[in-house]
Design an enzyme around this catalytic site. Structure first.
Site, PDB file in Angstrom:
ATOM      1  N   GLN A   9       0.821  -1.199   0.000  1.00  0.00           N
ATOM      2  CA  GLN A   9       0.000   0.000   0.000  1.00  0.00           C
ATOM      3  C   GLN A   9       0.857   1.252   0.000  1.00  0.00           C
ATOM      4  O   GLN A   9       1.899   1.319   0.639  1.00  0.00           O
ATOM      5  CB  GLN A   9      -0.932   0.000   1.210  1.00  0.00           C
ATOM      6  CG  GLN A   9      -2.115   0.930   1.044  1.00  0.00           C
ATOM      7  CD  GLN A   9      -3.313   0.484   1.859  1.00  0.00           C
ATOM      8  OE1 GLN A   9      -3.418  -0.674   2.243  1.00  0.00           O
ATOM      9  NE2 GLN A   9      -4.227   1.391   2.115  1.00  0.00           N
ATOM     10  N   SER A  94       3.584  -6.505   2.710  1.00  0.00           N
ATOM     11  CA  SER A  94       2.235  -6.433   3.277  1.00  0.00           C
ATOM     12  C   SER A  94       1.223  -7.036   2.298  1.00  0.00           C
ATOM     13  O   SER A  94       1.302  -8.230   2.011  1.00  0.00           O
ATOM     14  CB  SER A  94       1.896  -4.985   3.651  1.00  0.00           C
ATOM     15  OG  SER A  94       0.708  -4.917   4.408  1.00  0.00           O
ATOM     16  N   LEU A  95       0.287  -6.244   1.755  1.00  0.00           N
ATOM     17  CA  LEU A  95      -0.684  -6.817   0.815  1.00  0.00           C
ATOM     18  C   LEU A  95       0.014  -7.450  -0.383  1.00  0.00           C
ATOM     19  O   LEU A  95      -0.533  -8.346  -1.039  1.00  0.00           O
ATOM     20  CB  LEU A  95      -1.683  -5.761   0.353  1.00  0.00           C
ATOM     21  CG  LEU A  95      -1.217  -4.759  -0.721  1.00  0.00           C
ATOM     22  CD1 LEU A  95      -1.523  -5.245  -2.134  1.00  0.00           C
ATOM     23  CD2 LEU A  95      -1.863  -3.409  -0.504  1.00  0.00           C
ATOM     24  N   ARG A 119      -9.929  -7.751   3.083  1.00  0.00           N
ATOM     25  CA  ARG A 119      -8.849  -7.324   3.974  1.00  0.00           C
ATOM     26  C   ARG A 119      -8.854  -5.814   4.131  1.00  0.00           C
ATOM     27  O   ARG A 119      -8.731  -5.273   5.235  1.00  0.00           O
ATOM     28  CB  ARG A 119      -7.511  -7.811   3.418  1.00  0.00           C
ATOM     29  CG  ARG A 119      -6.277  -7.539   4.294  1.00  0.00           C
ATOM     30  CD  ARG A 119      -5.058  -8.142   3.600  1.00  0.00           C
ATOM     31  NE  ARG A 119      -3.820  -8.013   4.367  1.00  0.00           N
ATOM     32  CZ  ARG A 119      -2.971  -7.011   4.258  1.00  0.00           C
ATOM     33  NH1 ARG A 119      -3.230  -6.028   3.411  1.00  0.00           N
ATOM     34  NH2 ARG A 119      -1.852  -6.992   4.969  1.00  0.00           N
ATOM     35  N   HIS A 203      -0.849  -3.221  10.908  1.00  0.00           N
ATOM     36  CA  HIS A 203       0.209  -4.091  11.449  1.00  0.00           C
ATOM     37  C   HIS A 203       0.518  -3.819  12.919  1.00  0.00           C
ATOM     38  O   HIS A 203       1.681  -3.687  13.312  1.00  0.00           O
ATOM     39  CB  HIS A 203       1.482  -3.988  10.595  1.00  0.00           C
ATOM     40  CG  HIS A 203       1.277  -4.430   9.186  1.00  0.00           C
ATOM     41  ND1 HIS A 203       1.001  -5.730   8.856  1.00  0.00           N
ATOM     42  CD2 HIS A 203       1.250  -3.715   8.024  1.00  0.00           C
ATOM     43  CE1 HIS A 203       0.833  -5.806   7.537  1.00  0.00           C
ATOM     44  NE2 HIS A 203       0.972  -4.607   7.025  1.00  0.00           N
ATOM     45  N   GLN A 252       0.013 -11.798   9.836  1.00  0.00           N
ATOM     46  CA  GLN A 252       0.551 -10.603   9.197  1.00  0.00           C
ATOM     47  C   GLN A 252      -0.307  -9.360   9.462  1.00  0.00           C
ATOM     48  O   GLN A 252       0.196  -8.236   9.503  1.00  0.00           O
ATOM     49  CB  GLN A 252       0.667 -10.856   7.686  1.00  0.00           C
ATOM     50  CG  GLN A 252       1.342  -9.774   6.885  1.00  0.00           C
ATOM     51  CD  GLN A 252       0.670  -9.562   5.554  1.00  0.00           C
ATOM     52  OE1 GLN A 252      -0.460  -9.114   5.489  1.00  0.00           O
ATOM     53  NE2 GLN A 252       1.371  -9.911   4.479  1.00  0.00           N
TER      54      GLN A 252
END
Length: 310
Positions: A9, A94-95, A119, A203, A252
């Site tokens: 992101q 991340s994503l 998500r 996170h 995660q």
């Protein structure tokens, strides 16, 4: 040895994927499949904006994935470069880990798009707007960042969210704690602390409701063994077992993105070239962390040049 890596992101921008879709039917197929999977004209939003709508987490996450996977599919189908033949590992920030899993065949494209839409929605709704925040600590080691987080917490959540590169660590948590961390960053040896323009504290433990939503969704999703190992963010190590992949994706959501350690581990395993698909954000992090060749493939010309050079 080579690794293909996928951005997270913040790499979204209005106009992303437009030139690639104009040049390649393969890219258009990817974008259409993602649109169909989530029941939304995401392709138009990516092309025309507005920027604030594209930046919304529930839109940015599937959009970034779609653009990265489209770039890879063009490389594979038009450039003749199969991932399984040319990459020893894949990883995503991340994503981007979802995009990496899709690229390696562990998740199909439609499933990946639906998981990321969920998500994004779950992460956005986990914490009321204004309650959480994130901040970048520049010039701080991981140990310094942890000391800052511990000192700033004062009973609130303040945790390391991203260990991105040498000298670049991101904190996440309650707004008050993050603001305290920014104020005291220099006292602990960081060059600078700065608040980030994000809509939620990703996170960290505040994301637990989103983790529970993803646990339910991933339990129902088909996950296959990837054709090449995928470095899990929370482990900074490769995973191949579908059950472990599910568990690490859930972890995660609230856990630290160990990107610097992942890059170091891949380099130590023999990776000499890191190829970023769809953006130019991970390559600079790689360059700051290891002595390896970082490449970014975004345009058709870059894809063609890379394929020709192999």
């Amino acid at each position: 040895m080579r690794a293909f890596v996928f951005p997270g992101q913040g790499s979204q921008s209005v106009g992303m994927g437009v030139a690639l879709a104009g040049a390649s039917a393969v890219a258009r197929e990817v974008f259409q499949e993602v649109d169909d999977a989530i029941g939304q004209n995401l392709t138009r939003l990516m092309a025309d904006g507005p920027d604030d709508a594209l930046t919304l987490t529930e839109n940015a996450q599937p959009a970034i994935m779609a653009n990265a996977v489209a770039t890879l599919r063009v490389l594979e189908r038009e450039g003749g470069v199969r991932l399984s033949d040319h990459a020893a590992f894949v990883a995503g920030h991340s994503l981007g880990e979802y995009a990496a899993l899709c690229a390696a065949g562990a998740l199909d494209l439609a499933t990946t798009a639906r998981l990321l839409k969920l998500r994004g929605q779950a992460m956005q709704s986990a914490v009321p707007v204004g309650v959480g925040a994130m901040a970048a600590l520049l010039g701080a080691t991981l140990e310094q960042a942890q000391a800052i987080a511990d000192a700033a917490a004062d009973g609130e959540v303040c945790a390391i969210a991203n260990d991105n590169a040498t000298g670049q660590v991101v904190l996440s948590g309650h707004r008050g704690a993050i603001e305290r961390a920014v104020a005291m960053a220099r006292d602990f040896g960081a060059k600078k602390g700065m608040l980030l323009p994000v809509s939620a504290p990703f996170h960290c433990a505040l994301m637990q409701p989103a983790a529970e939503a993803m646990a339910d969704a991933l339990a129902k999703a088909t996950v296959l063994p990837p054709v090449v190992p995928v470095y899990a963010n929370v482990l900074a190590a490769p995973v191949t077992d579908p059950g472990e992949i599910r568990a690490r994706l859930v972890e995660q959501v609230t856990g630290m993105v160990r990107w610097r350690e992942s890059v170091l581990a891949m380099a130590e395993a023999g990776v000499q070239q890191f190829v970023e698909l769809g953006a130019k954000v991970l390559a600079p992090m790689v360059k700051r962390t290891v002595d390896a060749e970082p490449l970014s493939l975004v345009s058709m010309a870059e894809i063609e040049a890379f394929a020709k050079a192999l």
